[in-house]
Design a protein around this motif. Structure first.
Motif, PDB file in Angstrom:
ATOM      1  N   SER A   1      -2.444  -8.512   7.912  1.00  0.00           N
ATOM      2  CA  SER A   1      -2.800  -8.098   6.385  1.00  0.00           C
ATOM      3  C   SER A   1      -2.447  -6.772   6.238  1.00  0.00           C
ATOM      4  N   ASN A   2      -2.333  -6.217   4.698  1.00  0.00           N
ATOM      5  CA  ASN A   2      -2.111  -5.014   4.143  1.00  0.00           C
ATOM      6  C   ASN A   2      -3.119  -4.254   4.299  1.00  0.00           C
ATOM      7  N   LEU A   3      -4.454  -5.042   4.625  1.00  0.00           N
ATOM      8  CA  LEU A   3      -5.840  -4.210   4.501  1.00  0.00           C
ATOM      9  C   LEU A   3      -6.082  -3.568   5.908  1.00  0.00           C
ATOM     10  N   LYS A   4      -5.380  -4.103   7.095  1.00  0.00           N
ATOM     11  CA  LYS A   4      -5.736  -3.560   8.217  1.00  0.00           C
ATOM     12  C   LYS A   4      -5.913  -2.283   8.534  1.00  0.00           C
ATOM     13  N   ASN A   5      -5.308  -1.402   8.039  1.00  0.00           N
ATOM     14  CA  ASN A   5      -5.563  -0.027   8.232  1.00  0.00           C
ATOM     15  C   ASN A   5      -6.392   0.691   7.095  1.00  0.00           C
ATOM     16  N   LEU A   6      -6.957  -0.156   6.204  1.00  0.00           N
ATOM     17  CA  LEU A   6      -7.770   0.595   5.075  1.00  0.00           C
ATOM     18  C   LEU A   6      -9.282   0.572   5.566  1.00  0.00           C
ATOM     19  N   ASN A   7     -10.007   1.376   4.894  1.00  0.00           N
ATOM     20  CA  ASN A   7     -11.524   1.550   5.125  1.00  0.00           C
ATOM     21  C   ASN A   7     -12.095   0.761   4.172  1.00  0.00           C
ATOM     22  N   LEU A   8     -12.312  -0.636   4.426  1.00  0.00           N
ATOM     23  CA  LEU A   8     -12.856  -1.492   3.218  1.00  0.00           C
ATOM     24  C   LEU A   8     -14.161  -1.073   2.860  1.00  0.00           C
ATOM     25  N   ASP A   9     -14.936  -0.300   3.674  1.00  0.00           N
ATOM     26  CA  ASP A   9     -16.351   0.152   3.061  1.00  0.00           C
ATOM     27  C   ASP A   9     -16.191   1.353   1.942  1.00  0.00           C
ATOM     28  N   LYS A  10     -15.130   2.163   2.173  1.00  0.00           N
ATOM     29  CA  LYS A  10     -14.923   2.997   1.425  1.00  0.00           C
ATOM     30  C   LYS A  10     -14.366   2.637   0.042  1.00  0.00           C
TER      31      LYS A  10
END
Length: 370
Positions: A252-261
């Motif tokens: 996923s493109n979200l793997k390295n993102l801070n989802l909570d932020k």
């Protein structure tokens, strides 16, 4: 004399019956159990028809001949749904699934006149089909329906493999052994189906019956294998779904993102700054404000929030409009629509009725005095 073909086909009949019994005690929903039962029932009916045919007594059981075809036409979509249940991606049946069963309805319409034919005509058609000939009208129809059924199953299996291609990797197979079994079974069945279908067209007519025997065996193989998998691994659905979600997240493109932020920043933009009121708001602008890419925002909305961009934005616009419709009764609907971010009264009406099943004016009249 012992016939291995007949033995395997008979085994497929027995396993279909066992599959029906097993599905009755599974933990799936009532709808899922019904679909699985129908799948095993229809496969059993097809195998019984083939068993009678290959035993050479189909002209004694004329009622069974080709009456299974409408049910066989439903095996492809039912099998596809069954695989999605195993994977955990199946959603309640809707129009997108119901339309898949339209060929079964068409085949039923085509077969009913054949069922009503005199026995003598049926026997003549059966003899022609057994020789691999298709000169009589119903011999041609039945022959092509059989080919369509095999192609349909092949296409559904291929489509399932395409949708779950993320699981086709060594890492996934090592983490969850059952996924490799599942794909090997499907690939083997597809190979047998494609080889047999090609044989019907390119080999001599004597291959016609043999190709049906190999296809019948592949169906038995599919049923046996999936039955054993679901019985040996009773929590298959949960495990495979978890693996599928894990693989999707790894890619996923979200793997390295801070989802909570992202969630916090999105809440600030929505709740405090009310950015949804901007009628020119786009995914590009929102992604820039969040500091992420457009594709990442789209994936976040789809996979994390389970929604689409305009559905997400319109949700908050409608909530805001509800307050204004009730508290500011002197204002026009158009002025409220423009204030909350809609570009026109028609788009506002459409979004509002999607949620409330009534127009904004009816909503205002109904709730204003309460």
């Amino acid at each position: 004399m012992f016939d291995i073909f007949l033995f395997i086909i008979f085994s497929g009949i027995v396993i279909s019956l066992l599959g029906i019994g097993g599905a009755l005690v599974d933990n799936q929903s009532a709808g899922e159990r019904l679909l699985i039962n129908l799948l095993f029932l229809f496969i059993g009916m097809v195998q019984i028809s083939y068993y009678v045919w290959f035993l050479g007594v189909d002209n004694r059981f004329l009622l069974l001949h080709s009456t299974h075809l409408p049910f066989a036409t439903a095996i492809g979509p039912l099998f596809y749904i069954f695989l999605q249940i195993i994977l955990g991606t199946y959603k309640d049946i809707g129009w997108r699934y119901v339309l898949h069963f339209s060929p079964a309805i068409l085949v039923t319409i085509l077969i009913i006149p054949y069922i009503l034919l005199p026995d003598s005509e049926k026997i003549s058609i059966i003899e022609e089909l057994n020789l691999g000939k298709t000169t009589k009208k119903y011999a041609i129809i039945i022959g092509h329906i059989r080919i369509f059924i095999f192609l349909q199953i092949f296409v559904y299996l291929f489509h399932f493999l395409y949708k779950t291609r993320a699981l086709l990797n060594i890492k996934s197979f090592r983490r969850l052994e059952v996924t490799s079994f599942l794909f090997i079974i499907i690939l083997c069945s597809m190979f047998i189906l494609s080889f047999s279908i090609c044989g019907m067209y390119f080999f001599e007519k004597g291959y016609y019956v043999f190709s049906h025997k190999t296809i019948s065996i592949s169906i038995s193989f599919l049923v046996l294998s999936l039955y054993l998998i679901t019985r040996k691994y009773p929590k298959t659905t949960m495990k495979v779904k978890r693996e599928f979600d894990m693989v999707k997240y790894e890619n996923s493109n979200l793997k390295n993102l801070n989802l909570d932020k992202i969630r916090t920043n999105l809440d600030i933009l929505i709740e405090e700054k009310k950015i949804y009121k901007e009628n020119e708001l786009s995914m590009d602008k929102l992604s820039n404000l969040l500091g992420i890419g457009v594709h990442q925002l789209s994936q976040y909305l789809n996979e994390i929030l389970k929604t689409k961009f305009y559905d997400f934005i319109n949700h908050y616009r409608i909530i805001e409009s509800e307050k204004l419709l009730i508290n500011e009764s002197n204002r026009t609907v158009l002025s409220i629509a423009l204030e909350v971010g809609f570009n026109s009264e028609s788009t506002f009406y459409s979004a509002f009725k999607k949620k409330w099943k009534m127009s904004p004016k009816v909503f205002r009249k109904k709730f204003r005095n309460k």
